[in-house]
Motif scaffolding. Structure first.
Motif, PDB file in Angstrom:
ATOM      1  N   SER A   1       0.833  -1.212   0.000  1.00 16.08           N
ATOM      2  CA  SER A   1       0.000   0.000   0.000  1.00 16.08           C
ATOM      3  C   SER A   1       0.864   1.257   0.000  1.00 16.08           C
ATOM      4  CB  SER A   1      -0.957   0.000   1.192  1.00 16.08           C
ATOM      5  OG  SER A   1      -0.247   0.086   2.402  1.00 16.08           O
ATOM      6  N   GLU A   2       2.007   1.250   0.709  1.00 14.13           N
ATOM      7  CA  GLU A   2       2.917   2.401   0.683  1.00 14.13           C
ATOM      8  C   GLU A   2       3.450   2.634  -0.722  1.00 14.13           C
ATOM      9  OE1 GLU A   2       5.976   1.589   3.512  1.00 14.13           O
ATOM     10  OE2 GLU A   2       4.630   1.745   5.235  1.00 14.13           O
ATOM     11  N   ILE A   3       3.855   1.572  -1.398  1.00 12.17           N
ATOM     12  CA  ILE A   3       4.396   1.703  -2.756  1.00 12.17           C
ATOM     13  C   ILE A   3       3.296   2.149  -3.726  1.00 12.17           C
ATOM     14  CG2 ILE A   3       5.374   0.375  -4.680  1.00 12.17           C
ATOM     15  CD1 ILE A   3       6.987  -1.182  -2.588  1.00 12.17           C
ATOM     16  N   GLN A   4       2.072   1.691  -3.533  1.00 11.13           N
ATOM     17  CA  GLN A   4       0.975   2.139  -4.385  1.00 11.13           C
ATOM     18  C   GLN A   4       0.705   3.625  -4.193  1.00 11.13           C
ATOM     19  OE1 GLN A   4      -2.185  -0.551  -3.337  1.00 11.13           O
ATOM     20  NE2 GLN A   4      -1.649  -2.011  -4.964  1.00 11.13           N
ATOM     21  N   ASN A   5       0.802   4.123  -2.952  1.00 10.41           N
ATOM     22  CA  ASN A   5       0.625   5.557  -2.697  1.00 10.41           C
ATOM     23  C   ASN A   5       1.715   6.372  -3.388  1.00 10.41           C
ATOM     24  OD1 ASN A   5      -1.624   5.056  -1.146  1.00 10.41           O
ATOM     25  ND2 ASN A   5      -0.521   5.111   0.794  1.00 10.41           N
ATOM     26  N   ILE A   6       2.961   5.905  -3.309  1.00  9.74           N
ATOM     27  CA  ILE A   6       4.067   6.595  -3.982  1.00  9.74           C
ATOM     28  C   ILE A   6       3.842   6.588  -5.489  1.00  9.74           C
ATOM     29  CG2 ILE A   6       6.537   6.459  -4.499  1.00  9.74           C
ATOM     30  CD1 ILE A   6       6.942   5.420  -1.645  1.00  9.74           C
ATOM     31  N   ASN A   7       3.387   5.469  -6.022  1.00  8.70           N
ATOM     32  CA  ASN A   7       3.113   5.368  -7.453  1.00  8.70           C
ATOM     33  C   ASN A   7       2.018   6.347  -7.872  1.00  8.70           C
ATOM     34  OD1 ASN A   7       3.248   4.411 -10.088  1.00  8.70           O
ATOM     35  ND2 ASN A   7       1.768   2.789  -9.687  1.00  8.70           N
ATOM     36  N   THR A   8       0.992   6.487  -7.059  1.00 10.04           N
ATOM     37  CA  THR A   8      -0.094   7.425  -7.360  1.00 10.04           C
ATOM     38  C   THR A   8       0.432   8.861  -7.383  1.00 10.04           C
ATOM     39  OG1 THR A   8      -1.653   5.935  -6.280  1.00 10.04           O
ATOM     40  CG2 THR A   8      -2.392   8.185  -6.655  1.00 10.04           C
ATOM     41  N   GLU A   9       1.242   9.211  -6.377  1.00 10.98           N
ATOM     42  CA  GLU A   9       1.821  10.559  -6.333  1.00 10.98           C
ATOM     43  C   GLU A   9       2.688  10.827  -7.552  1.00 10.98           C
ATOM     44  OE1 GLU A   9       3.971  11.138  -2.716  1.00 10.98           O
ATOM     45  OE2 GLU A   9       2.250  10.585  -1.472  1.00 10.98           O
ATOM     46  N   LEU A  10       3.510   9.874  -7.929  1.00 10.79           N
ATOM     47  CA  LEU A  10       4.388  10.058  -9.079  1.00 10.79           C
ATOM     48  C   LEU A  10       3.597  10.146 -10.384  1.00 10.79           C
ATOM     49  CD1 LEU A  10       7.363   7.682  -8.220  1.00 10.79           C
ATOM     50  CD2 LEU A  10       7.369  10.168  -8.247  1.00 10.79           C
ATOM     51  N   THR A  11       2.531   9.401 -10.486  1.00 11.08           N
ATOM     52  CA  THR A  11       1.690   9.466 -11.684  1.00 11.08           C
ATOM     53  C   THR A  11       1.036  10.834 -11.800  1.00 11.08           C
ATOM     54  OG1 THR A  11       1.250   7.101 -11.477  1.00 11.08           O
ATOM     55  CG2 THR A  11      -0.221   8.341 -12.897  1.00 11.08           C
ATOM     56  N   LEU A  12       0.537  11.362 -10.681  1.00 15.25           N
ATOM     57  CA  LEU A  12      -0.063  12.703 -10.690  1.00 15.25           C
ATOM     58  C   LEU A  12       0.981  13.763 -11.053  1.00 15.25           C
ATOM     59  CD1 LEU A  12      -2.367  12.572  -7.519  1.00 15.25           C
ATOM     60  CD2 LEU A  12      -3.075  12.629  -9.915  1.00 15.25           C
ATOM     61  N   GLU A  13       2.149  13.637 -10.479  1.00 18.08           N
ATOM     62  CA  GLU A  13       3.211  14.595 -10.761  1.00 18.08           C
ATOM     63  C   GLU A  13       3.634  14.519 -12.229  1.00 18.08           C
ATOM     64  OE1 GLU A  13       7.557  15.441  -8.830  1.00 18.08           O
ATOM     65  OE2 GLU A  13       5.972  14.688  -7.517  1.00 18.08           O
ATOM     66  N   TYR A  14       3.701  13.334 -12.769  1.00 19.60           N
ATOM     67  CA  TYR A  14       4.084  13.133 -14.169  1.00 19.60           C
ATOM     68  C   TYR A  14       3.050  13.759 -15.111  1.00 19.60           C
ATOM     69  CZ  TYR A  14       5.220  10.689 -18.510  1.00 19.60           C
ATOM     70  OH  TYR A  14       5.540  10.390 -19.807  1.00 19.60           O
ATOM     71  N   SER A  15       1.770  13.516 -14.815  1.00 19.20           N
ATOM     72  CA  SER A  15       0.731  14.112 -15.677  1.00 19.20           C
ATOM     73  C   SER A  15       0.707  15.624 -15.544  1.00 19.20           C
ATOM     74  CB  SER A  15      -0.637  13.517 -15.364  1.00 19.20           C
ATOM     75  OG  SER A  15      -1.023  13.857 -14.053  1.00 19.20           O
ATOM     76  N   ALA A  16       0.991  16.151 -14.336  1.00 17.32           N
ATOM     77  CA  ALA A  16       1.046  17.601 -14.156  1.00 17.32           C
ATOM     78  C   ALA A  16       2.226  18.190 -14.933  1.00 17.32           C
ATOM     79  CB  ALA A  16       1.163  17.943 -12.676  1.00 17.32           C
TER      80      ALA A  16
END
Length: 165
Positions: A47-62
């Protein structure tokens, strides 16, 4: 009655084997508890790695779509847009880049358990010990005699005591 005592000792040995296997064996409760703890730890890390992945995906799209975010990152990299003036100040620490904690390496650990051979050896030992105790108890009470009884003899001829029919 003698047979029941000895069967009881075999029952005790079998019961000990079953208890050892259920509690400490390869598929026992202790092993299950250790595997359950590993599962909980793995699910937390996942779950920690999934949260980091979500943050990085949002940052990448931004970074791909949002002009304000792109210009903010460009300024962090010392880029200037047209019409801006650059003022350089010395003596300040450079801006720290964001480092993401990707977690620590987690390896599978084999659970500790008592092998089937060890369970069997312990139960056989306890069965033999129980048999020995019951045998010694029968010998001390006189139910079993270790002395060889000789049949009575009259002038070299053995006398047998048979029941009359």
């Amino acid at each position: 009655m003698k047979c029941a005592k000895y069967l009881f000792s075999i029952f005790v040995g079998t019961a000990i084997y079953v208890c050892l296997s259920l509690c400490f064996g390869q598929n026992g409760m202790r092993c299950y508890k250790q595997l359950e703890e590993q599962k909980i730890l793995l699910s937390k890390r996942t779950s920690e790695i999934q949260n980091i992945n979500t943050e990085l995906t949002l940052e990448y799209s931004a970074l791909q779509n949002d002009k304000a975010v792109i210009s903010a990152y460009a300024r962090k990299l010392d880029y200037v847009s047209d019409g801006e003036k650059l003022v350089k100040i010395t003596g300040l620490k450079p801006a720290q880049t964001t480092l993401y904690d990707t977690g620590s390496l987690l390896r599978h650990e084999d659970p500790d358990f008592l092998s089937e051979d060890a369970c069997k050896i312990i139960s056989v030992f306890i069965t033999i010990l129980c048999l020995g105790v019951m045998f010694l108890f029968d010998v001390s009470n006189g139910k079993i005699s270790l002395k060889k009884e000789r049949s009575p003899m009259i002038k070299g001829i053995p006398v047998y005591d048979f029941k009359q029919i």
